[in-house]
Design an enzyme around this catalytic site. Sequence first.
Site, short mmCIF file in Angstrom:
data_model
loop_
_atom_site.label_atom_id
_atom_site.label_comp_id
_atom_site.label_asym_id
_atom_site.label_seq_id
_atom_site.Cartn_x
_atom_site.Cartn_y
_atom_site.Cartn_z
N LEU A 26 -0.72 0.88 -2.76
CA LEU A 26 0.07 1.27 -1.59
C LEU A 26 -0.39 0.52 -0.34
O LEU A 26 0.37 0.28 0.58
CB LEU A 26 -0.09 2.78 -1.31
CG LEU A 26 0.50 3.73 -2.33
CD1 LEU A 26 0.09 5.15 -2.03
CD2 LEU A 26 2.03 3.62 -2.33
N GLY A 27 -1.67 0.19 -0.31
CA GLY A 27 -2.20 -0.49 0.87
C GLY A 27 -3.68 -0.75 0.71
O GLY A 27 -4.27 -0.43 -0.32
N GLY A 29 -7.40 -0.84 3.19
CA GLY A 29 -8.05 -0.67 4.48
C GLY A 29 -9.49 -1.14 4.41
O GLY A 29 -9.91 -1.74 3.42
N PHE A 31 -11.92 0.61 4.02
CA PHE A 31 -12.56 1.47 3.03
C PHE A 31 -12.41 0.89 1.63
O PHE A 31 -13.34 0.87 0.83
CB PHE A 31 -11.84 2.82 3.13
CG PHE A 31 -12.46 3.95 2.38
CD1 PHE A 31 -12.30 4.09 1.02
CD2 PHE A 31 -13.17 4.93 3.06
CE1 PHE A 31 -12.84 5.16 0.33
CE2 PHE A 31 -13.73 6.01 2.38
CZ PHE A 31 -13.56 6.12 1.02
N GLY A 32 -11.21 0.40 1.34
CA GLY A 32 -10.90 -0.10 0.00
C GLY A 32 -9.41 -0.05 -0.24
O GLY A 32 -8.63 0.04 0.70
N VAL A 34 -5.77 1.55 -1.72
CA VAL A 34 -5.11 2.86 -1.90
C VAL A 34 -4.03 2.71 -2.97
O VAL A 34 -3.20 1.79 -2.89
CB VAL A 34 -4.48 3.35 -0.58
CG1 VAL A 34 -3.87 4.75 -0.76
CG2 VAL A 34 -5.51 3.38 0.54
N LYS A 48 -7.46 6.82 -2.71
CA LYS A 48 -8.19 5.81 -1.94
C LYS A 48 -9.51 5.55 -2.64
O LYS A 48 -10.34 6.47 -2.75
CB LYS A 48 -8.40 6.40 -0.53
CG LYS A 48 -8.98 5.50 0.51
CD LYS A 48 -8.52 5.98 1.90
CE LYS A 48 -9.61 6.33 2.84
NZ LYS A 48 -9.15 6.73 4.17
N ASP A 144 -10.93 7.74 15.90
CA ASP A 144 -10.16 6.56 15.52
C ASP A 144 -8.66 6.85 15.50
O ASP A 144 -7.95 6.54 14.54
CB ASP A 144 -10.63 6.02 14.16
CG ASP A 144 -10.31 4.53 13.97
OD1 ASP A 144 -9.97 3.86 14.98
OD2 ASP A 144 -10.40 4.04 12.83
#
Length: 329
Positions: A26-27, A29, A31-32, A34, A48, A144
């Site tokens: 899906l995407g 970031g 973080f890693g 998703v 995620k 954030d």
Amino acid sequence: GSLETKKRRFTYAEITKITNDFETILGEGSFGKVYHGYLDDNTEVAVKMLSPSSRQGYEQFEAEVILLRTVHHKNLTTLYGYCNEGNQIGLIYEYMANGSLEEYLSDSNADVLSWEGRLRIATEAAQGLEYLHLGCKPPRVHRDIKPANILLNDQFQARLADFGLSKTFPIEGVSHLSTGVAGTFGYLDPEYCQTFRLTEKSDVYSFGVVLLEIITSRPAIANTEEHKHISQWVDFMLAQGDIKNIVDPKLHGDIDVNSAWKAVEIAMGCVSHSSTPRPNMNRVVMELKECLAMETARKEGHRFGSGDQSGRMMTLNLTSELAPLARIR
């Protein structure tokens, strides 16, 4: 099910099954990645996964799990569970079919959010933040707030996401935390950057920037050589009494003008350089609900008694250079 089953711990094998072997991304970031997936009962989820190279990742993962296990609000993302197996670390959230607000504010998106839709999203995001600041015990600061962290479900209801940087005020009566600066350039409270004193008002500043983006569809930092901040641009336009050209031109003026003035006024109050004059989120929610009511009334063709309305505009807390412009009706 009970809270425990809702926030359950998943094995890595279950995560593989949920995501159909990590089939659909899906995407991505800091973080890693998703991934899209389905739970056994066909609930759609977003998974995620922490990338091994993400340095702050584990601390942020912990912060997020701790926060979302203890808080529940209709305008915060729902965490269904997590996986913490060796170096396989993941979070399982409700799936937000319409992605993030950021996608709807970019020039490339053909779908234009209506003025009413924008005010609704702003109000809902504000409610999520109000809950973190005033509804949580102890209170929390998100740190954030930006359009990428405001997610939209299939009904375009807004949820705040990404609590990896959030901080708790651990002691009753403590007004600020001293902490290293974290967040996203363009949304960072200038006072927090100078003093390292984090308060709820730092989130209020970030929210003000987001609200200006919702109103204008312009980025927080202009893609020009000057790299002007959105608040400076709006300030410049206000000095010329130019509300019509502040609001996203893609709306073609299909707005309640007084609600636009009020929304801009709220946003500019939030982005005050000093934290003292910034409103708290409780006040922001109240004012945004009024903006939404004005726009809804316009759409339904009701008038609140137009004479009374322009009078009320004059009593709004408008800065001196705005006061003469309240006669726009």
